[in-house]
Design a protein around this motif. Structure first.
Motif, PDB file in Angstrom:
ATOM      1  N   GLU A  69      -4.320   1.132  -0.180  1.00  0.00           N
ATOM      2  CA  GLU A  69      -3.024   1.520   0.555  1.00  0.00           C
ATOM      3  C   GLU A  69      -1.900   0.355   0.381  1.00  0.00           C
ATOM      4  N   LEU A  70      -2.430  -0.821   0.424  1.00  0.00           N
ATOM      5  CA  LEU A  70      -1.451  -2.013   0.345  1.00  0.00           C
ATOM      6  C   LEU A  70      -0.814  -2.239  -1.025  1.00  0.00           C
ATOM      7  N   LEU A  71      -1.909  -1.989  -2.103  1.00  0.00           N
ATOM      8  CA  LEU A  71      -1.377  -2.130  -3.642  1.00  0.00           C
ATOM      9  C   LEU A  71      -0.692  -1.082  -3.884  1.00  0.00           C
ATOM     10  N   TRP A  72      -1.086   0.292  -3.694  1.00  0.00           N
ATOM     11  CA  TRP A  72      -0.229   1.370  -4.249  1.00  0.00           C
ATOM     12  C   TRP A  72       0.186   2.468  -3.460  1.00  0.00           C
ATOM     13  N   GLY A  73       0.059   2.184  -1.994  1.00  0.00           N
ATOM     14  CA  GLY A  73       0.578   3.070  -0.933  1.00  0.00           C
ATOM     15  C   GLY A  73       1.877   3.783  -1.137  1.00  0.00           C
ATOM     16  N   SER A  74       2.925   3.024  -1.795  1.00  0.00           N
ATOM     17  CA  SER A  74       4.193   3.489  -1.820  1.00  0.00           C
ATOM     18  C   SER A  74       4.466   3.435  -3.296  1.00  0.00           C
ATOM     19  N   ALA A  75       3.561   3.807  -4.256  1.00  0.00           N
ATOM     20  CA  ALA A  75       3.568   4.061  -5.640  1.00  0.00           C
ATOM     21  C   ALA A  75       3.841   5.540  -5.808  1.00  0.00           C
ATOM     22  N   ALA A  76       4.232   6.021  -7.140  1.00  0.00           N
ATOM     23  CA  ALA A  76       4.503   7.318  -7.287  1.00  0.00           C
ATOM     24  C   ALA A  76       2.832   8.066  -7.419  1.00  0.00           C
ATOM     25  N   VAL A  77       3.288   9.354  -6.982  1.00  0.00           N
ATOM     26  CA  VAL A  77       1.728  10.079  -6.986  1.00  0.00           C
ATOM     27  C   VAL A  77       0.976   9.798  -7.887  1.00  0.00           C
ATOM     28  N   ASN A  78       1.314   9.861  -9.114  1.00  0.00           N
ATOM     29  CA  ASN A  78       0.228   9.858 -10.396  1.00  0.00           C
ATOM     30  C   ASN A  78      -0.233   8.558 -10.379  1.00  0.00           C
ATOM     31  N   THR A  79       0.792   7.330 -10.189  1.00  0.00           N
ATOM     32  CA  THR A  79       0.119   6.123  -9.984  1.00  0.00           C
ATOM     33  C   THR A  79      -0.862   5.785  -9.040  1.00  0.00           C
ATOM     34  N   TRP A  80      -0.940   6.419  -7.899  1.00  0.00           N
ATOM     35  CA  TRP A  80      -1.744   6.346  -6.857  1.00  0.00           C
ATOM     36  C   TRP A  80      -3.341   7.138  -7.210  1.00  0.00           C
ATOM     37  N   ASN A  81      -3.061   8.195  -7.642  1.00  0.00           N
ATOM     38  CA  ASN A  81      -4.016   8.966  -8.131  1.00  0.00           C
ATOM     39  C   ASN A  81      -4.864   8.266  -9.345  1.00  0.00           C
ATOM     40  N   ALA A  82      -4.242   7.790 -10.211  1.00  0.00           N
ATOM     41  CA  ALA A  82      -4.806   7.000 -11.347  1.00  0.00           C
ATOM     42  C   ALA A  82      -5.345   5.751 -10.576  1.00  0.00           C
ATOM     43  N   ARG A  83      -4.944   5.002  -9.972  1.00  0.00           N
ATOM     44  CA  ARG A  83      -5.494   3.759  -9.434  1.00  0.00           C
ATOM     45  C   ARG A  83      -6.696   4.118  -8.447  1.00  0.00           C
ATOM     46  N   ARG A  84      -6.545   5.099  -7.709  1.00  0.00           N
ATOM     47  CA  ARG A  84      -7.636   5.409  -6.657  1.00  0.00           C
ATOM     48  C   ARG A  84      -8.649   5.924  -7.524  1.00  0.00           C
ATOM     49  N   ALA A  85      -8.481   6.875  -8.655  1.00  0.00           N
ATOM     50  CA  ALA A  85      -9.714   7.078  -9.503  1.00  0.00           C
ATOM     51  C   ALA A  85     -10.364   6.318 -10.328  1.00  0.00           C
ATOM     52  N   SER A  86      -9.673   5.180 -10.753  1.00  0.00           N
ATOM     53  CA  SER A  86     -10.352   4.091 -11.213  1.00  0.00           C
ATOM     54  C   SER A  86     -11.472   3.340 -10.434  1.00  0.00           C
ATOM     55  N   VAL A  87     -10.983   3.131  -9.270  1.00  0.00           N
ATOM     56  CA  VAL A  87     -11.432   2.493  -8.291  1.00  0.00           C
ATOM     57  C   VAL A  87     -12.803   3.232  -7.876  1.00  0.00           C
ATOM     58  N   VAL A 104     -14.873   5.133  -1.718  1.00  0.00           N
ATOM     59  CA  VAL A 104     -13.228   5.390  -1.241  1.00  0.00           C
ATOM     60  C   VAL A 104     -13.369   6.134  -0.210  1.00  0.00           C
ATOM     61  N   PRO A 105     -12.555   5.731   0.908  1.00  0.00           N
ATOM     62  CA  PRO A 105     -12.722   6.562   2.161  1.00  0.00           C
ATOM     63  C   PRO A 105     -11.875   7.886   2.124  1.00  0.00           C
ATOM     64  N   ALA A 106     -12.312   8.839   2.751  1.00  0.00           N
ATOM     65  CA  ALA A 106     -11.583  10.038   2.936  1.00  0.00           C
ATOM     66  C   ALA A 106     -10.154  10.013   3.174  1.00  0.00           C
ATOM     67  N   TRP A 107      -9.952   9.297   4.127  1.00  0.00           N
ATOM     68  CA  TRP A 107      -8.416   9.151   4.228  1.00  0.00           C
ATOM     69  C   TRP A 107      -7.518   8.581   3.153  1.00  0.00           C
ATOM     70  N   THR A 108      -8.000   7.928   2.148  1.00  0.00           N
ATOM     71  CA  THR A 108      -7.261   7.557   0.966  1.00  0.00           C
ATOM     72  C   THR A 108      -7.334   8.925   0.070  1.00  0.00           C
TER      73      THR A 108
END
Length: 328
Positions: A69-87, A104-108
């Motif tokens: 959330e701190l790193l990419w919470g305000s990023a574009a949707v595609n960026t958020w999804n990509a970073r979340r998926a990698s982690v 990765v918690p459900a709320w993210t």
């Protein structure tokens, strides 16, 4: 590619495995350099946020969520999804090997990708652009080929003369996310699965004029040889002229220069040709399956994002709901 790092063995390894060691081991296990690079961005920044020396087993689900959330919470949707998926892939890989690792918690949650905001240009706009005198033959051919094939710019710029089938008006391209071919026993091969794109009369008329008898090398070339300090692959140099392959950045700058009305950077994007082509095909009555075949998308929702019918097309469609002639 990241160097393969062996994870420690033993029943208590998960208690001493550091975040950095686990990340290096996961990235080192990946075979595709593009995947390593893309995953490395999300995982690397997450590791820095958590602390490289921190034991992986001591990291909580909430800490993972907060880092994302701190790193990419305000990023574009595609960026958020990509970073979340990698982690998420990294942590799942650790758990599959018996190590204590958070999730990765459900709320993210993964976010729904919004409709594309890429503009759709009319047929008249595209025809007028290609017909302009100041647009060179190379650019005319590129723009027409991008539109008629509905191909991605990187795919078309990567085509070589020897790949072209002039009679069939088609060629094979290395598609986005192309899968590497595998041998019977599973060993990876360097070559990848290719896909076919098709063009029509406009491209067929321009290509021979552009090539001028060239039989090999890149279709789209720069107008100069590579500088002495630039290392270029032999595949990206024309054996006839010594000129290098036209890059995406160069092609994008040329299109911007031809179409910018509000200064540099305000012109069209190469990807708009693909968007426009698929929208025009949809307006012309092409079925969803045919649009998927043309665009080579595997998911229907991705095709839907590309289809932006004009107000005129919607108005014409709506007219089918009006009363018949006998009521007028």
């Amino acid at each position: 590619m990241a160097e393969l790092v062996a994870l420690p063995t033993g029943g208590t390894a998960g208690k001493t495995l550091t975040v950095a060691t686990a990340a290096d081991a996961f990235l080192g296990s990946l075979c595709n350099p593009n995947t390593v690079r893309n995953y490395g961005i999300g995982i690397g920044k997450t590791v820095e946020r958590l602390g490289e020396a921190k034991p992986l087993a001591s990291v909580t689900d909430e800490e993972i969520g907060e880092a994302l959330e701190l790193l990419w919470g305000s990023a574009a949707v595609n960026t958020w999804n990509a970073r979340r998926a990698s982690v998420s892939s990294w942590l799942a890989w650790c758990r599959e090997r018996g190590y204590d690792a958070p999730i990765v918690p459900a709320w993210t949650k993964r976010l729904a990708v919004p409709d594309s905001e890429t503009p759709v240009r009319s047929r008249m706009e595209i025809d007028r652009l290609i017909a302009r005198r100041e647009v060179g033959l190379r650019e005319k051919t590129l723009y027409r080929m991008l539109y008629e094939t509905a191909g991605r710019a990187e795919e078309i710029l990567g085509v070589n003369v020897e790949n072209l089938d002039f009679v069939g008006r088609r060629c094979r391209v290395k598609a986005k996310g192309a899968r590497a071919k595998t041998r019977r026993r599973g060993q990876a091969r360097e070559d990848v699965v290719l896909e076919t794109v098709y063009w029509d009369a406009g491209t067929a008329r321009l290509l021979p004029r552009l090539l001028k008898g060239r039989a090999r090398g890149p279709v789209f070339l720069t107008h100069r040889r590579p500088g002495p300090g630039k290392v270029v692959s032999a595949r990206d140099v024309c054996p006839h002229t010594g000129f290098a392959r036209l890059s995406y950045g160069q092609a994008r700058a040329l299109l911007d220069a031809h179409t910018a009305l509000g200064g540099p950077g305000t012109g069209w994007d190469l990807h708009e040709m693909r968007h426009s082509a698929l929208t025009h095909l949809g307006e012309g009555g092409a079925s969803l399956l045919m649009l998927m075949a043309k665009s080579r998308h595997k998911k229907t929702e991705n095709v839907r994002r590309y289809f932006h019918p004009s107000p005129e097309a919607i108005a014409e469609l709506t007219s089918l709901l009006g009363p018949g002639d006998r009521f007028r």
